[in-house]
Design an enzyme around this catalytic site. Structure first.
Site, PDB file in Angstrom:
ATOM      1  N   MET A   1      -4.398  -2.169  -4.451  1.00 32.35           N
ATOM      2  CA  MET A   1      -3.603  -3.388  -4.048  1.00 32.35           C
ATOM      3  C   MET A   1      -3.610  -3.637  -2.595  1.00 32.35           C
ATOM      4  O   MET A   1      -3.428  -2.594  -2.010  1.00 32.35           O
ATOM      5  CB  MET A   1      -2.327  -3.200  -4.595  1.00 32.35           C
ATOM      6  CG  MET A   1      -1.251  -4.190  -4.226  1.00 32.35           C
ATOM      7  SD  MET A   1       0.257  -3.950  -4.845  1.00 32.35           S
ATOM      8  CE  MET A   1       0.973  -2.242  -4.366  1.00 32.35           C
TER       9      MET A   1
ATOM     10  N   SER B   1      -5.579   3.876  -6.611  1.00 28.97           N
ATOM     11  CA  SER B   1      -4.650   3.466  -6.746  1.00 28.97           C
ATOM     12  C   SER B   1      -4.719   2.545  -8.304  1.00 28.97           C
ATOM     13  O   SER B   1      -5.320   3.036  -9.098  1.00 28.97           O
ATOM     14  CB  SER B   1      -3.818   2.535  -5.829  1.00 28.97           C
ATOM     15  OG  SER B   1      -2.598   2.149  -6.149  1.00 28.97           O
ATOM     16  N   GLN B   2      -4.586   1.305  -8.030  1.00 28.01           N
ATOM     17  CA  GLN B   2      -4.472   0.501  -9.451  1.00 28.01           C
ATOM     18  C   GLN B   2      -6.108   0.329  -9.828  1.00 28.01           C
ATOM     19  O   GLN B   2      -6.381   0.174 -11.041  1.00 28.01           O
ATOM     20  CB  GLN B   2      -4.092  -1.026  -9.124  1.00 28.01           C
ATOM     21  CG  GLN B   2      -4.850  -1.892  -8.162  1.00 28.01           C
ATOM     22  CD  GLN B   2      -3.990  -3.065  -7.891  1.00 28.01           C
ATOM     23  OE1 GLN B   2      -2.667  -3.264  -8.457  1.00 28.01           O
ATOM     24  NE2 GLN B   2      -4.750  -4.171  -7.547  1.00 28.01           N
TER      25      GLN B   2
ATOM     26  N   ASP C   1       4.430  11.331  -3.301  1.00 30.38           N
ATOM     27  CA  ASP C   1       4.208   9.903  -3.479  1.00 30.38           C
ATOM     28  C   ASP C   1       5.520   9.078  -3.479  1.00 30.38           C
ATOM     29  O   ASP C   1       6.220   9.382  -3.971  1.00 30.38           O
ATOM     30  CB  ASP C   1       3.259   9.509  -4.681  1.00 30.38           C
ATOM     31  CG  ASP C   1       2.693   8.300  -4.941  1.00 30.38           C
ATOM     32  OD1 ASP C   1       3.125   7.278  -4.189  1.00 30.38           O
ATOM     33  OD2 ASP C   1       1.411   8.245  -5.122  1.00 30.38           O
TER      34      ASP C   1
ATOM     35  N   HIS D   1       0.951   8.459  -0.882  1.00 29.74           N
ATOM     36  CA  HIS D   1       0.116   7.773  -1.811  1.00 29.74           C
ATOM     37  C   HIS D   1      -1.232   7.322  -0.916  1.00 29.74           C
ATOM     38  O   HIS D   1      -1.266   6.867   0.021  1.00 29.74           O
ATOM     39  CB  HIS D   1       0.623   6.372  -2.161  1.00 29.74           C
ATOM     40  CG  HIS D   1      -0.170   5.852  -3.228  1.00 29.74           C
ATOM     41  ND1 HIS D   1      -0.324   6.110  -4.520  1.00 29.74           N
ATOM     42  CD2 HIS D   1      -0.928   4.473  -3.280  1.00 29.74           C
ATOM     43  CE1 HIS D   1      -1.068   5.493  -5.165  1.00 29.74           C
ATOM     44  NE2 HIS D   1      -1.449   4.380  -4.388  1.00 29.74           N
TER      45      HIS D   1
END
Length: 298
Positions: A33, A107-108, A225, A281
């Site tokens: 993202m 991530s995504q 995270d 993260h």
């Protein structure tokens, strides 16, 4: 000279016996993202690092849109199903990938590449490495890229007000993997992306078959995270249904127990790899990447 003349036929014979050097498996990367395919401090850095450590490798860092600005904006606002379809087309027409490829999502990008594995088996994805991917979705964004950004503030308010409305689902990426444990029925009925790839509304045997074809499905969880809620989603776990305090690991979820995606069978076959790394993260060292992730690409 005599020694050299003798050596040449021997070397030629060895070449015939051993055959040509094995081709290096290509790598496909999908960013997270607010990022883009070629950001020099993120995906651009990872691409150069891999190319340096694995000479001759072909790396495709996915770009969704015609330029880097569009690529970044689409990570917030382009329907994920449309993004996955576009990526499947890119992969199918790339001659470098005909024999198969490894995939690494950040991530995504982790759950998006899993959707590619489940929906588009040609060319074949060999290994999937999810670096901080949220495979059971998220229920909150404690911190998203650009903390002071108006985009982050707007996303939070929009998700709180109506994550499962048709307009929000179709036009806000993060809503498409928003998983509200207090509204499980709304999630199952109205999530247009995550509920589908996680077999929440029925069993798509093709999804299961395609995912099980992976050699390895590697999931990296960041142990400190502060962005992903809950962090255990990075290992395919989530909140226990009906509340948002107690979490359960993948092995205690109905998805695993009913084996709707084949994850139980993959786990028993040693195909699932759960890795933990200290840090927030997407914060990791080059040394960790070299020693832990590169072996899955070689």
């Amino acid at each position: 000279m005599a020694a050299l003349r003798t050596a040449v036929p021997v070397l030629a014979l060895l070449g015939l016996c051993l055959g040509p050097a094995a081709a290096v498996t290509p790598l496909v990367i999908w960013h997270g993202m607010g990022d883009s395919c070629c950001n020099p401090v993120s995906m651009g850095y990872i691409q150069k690092l891999v190319e340096k450590k694995i000479p001759g490798i072909y790396v495709l860092s996915l770009k969704i849109g015609s330029n880097l600005i569009q690529d970044m904006e689409n990570s917030f606002f382009m329907n994920v199903n449309d993004q996955v379809s576009e990526v499947c087309s890119q992969l199918a027409t790339d001659p470098h990938l005909k024999g198969g490829y490894n995939a690494m999502g950040f991530s995504q990008g982790g759950q998006f590449l899993r959707a590619v594995a489940q929906r588009c088996p040609s060319p074949p994805m060999l290994n999937l490495i999810s670096v901080g991917g949220q495979h059971q979705g998220v229920y909150g964004f404690p911190r998203c890229p650009g903390e002071s950004s108006h985009i982050c503030d707007w996303i939070r308010k929009t998700l709180d007000l109506g994550a499962y409305t048709k307009a929000v689902q179709e036009h806000l990426v993060q809503a498409e993997y928003w998983h509200d444990p207090l509204k499980e029925e709304d999630y199952r009925k109205n999530s247009i992306f995550l509920a589908d790839i996680n077999q929440e509304r029925g069993i798509n045997e093709t999804y299961k078959k395609n995912l099980m074809a992976l050699r390895k499905f590697v999931m990296v969880k960041f142990l400190n995270d502060t962005m992903v809620d809950p962090p255990i989603s990075e290992w395919f776990g989530f909140y226990k249904s009906g509340q948002a305090k107690e979490t359960i690991p993948l092995q205690e979820t109905s998805l695993y127990k009913e084996d709707r995606l084949g994850l139980q069978e993959m786990d028993k076959a040693g195909k699932l790899v759960f890795l933990g790394v200290k840090g927030d993260h997407l914060h990791f060292s080059e040394e960790w990447f070299d020693s832990t992730i590169l072996p899955f690409l070689q």
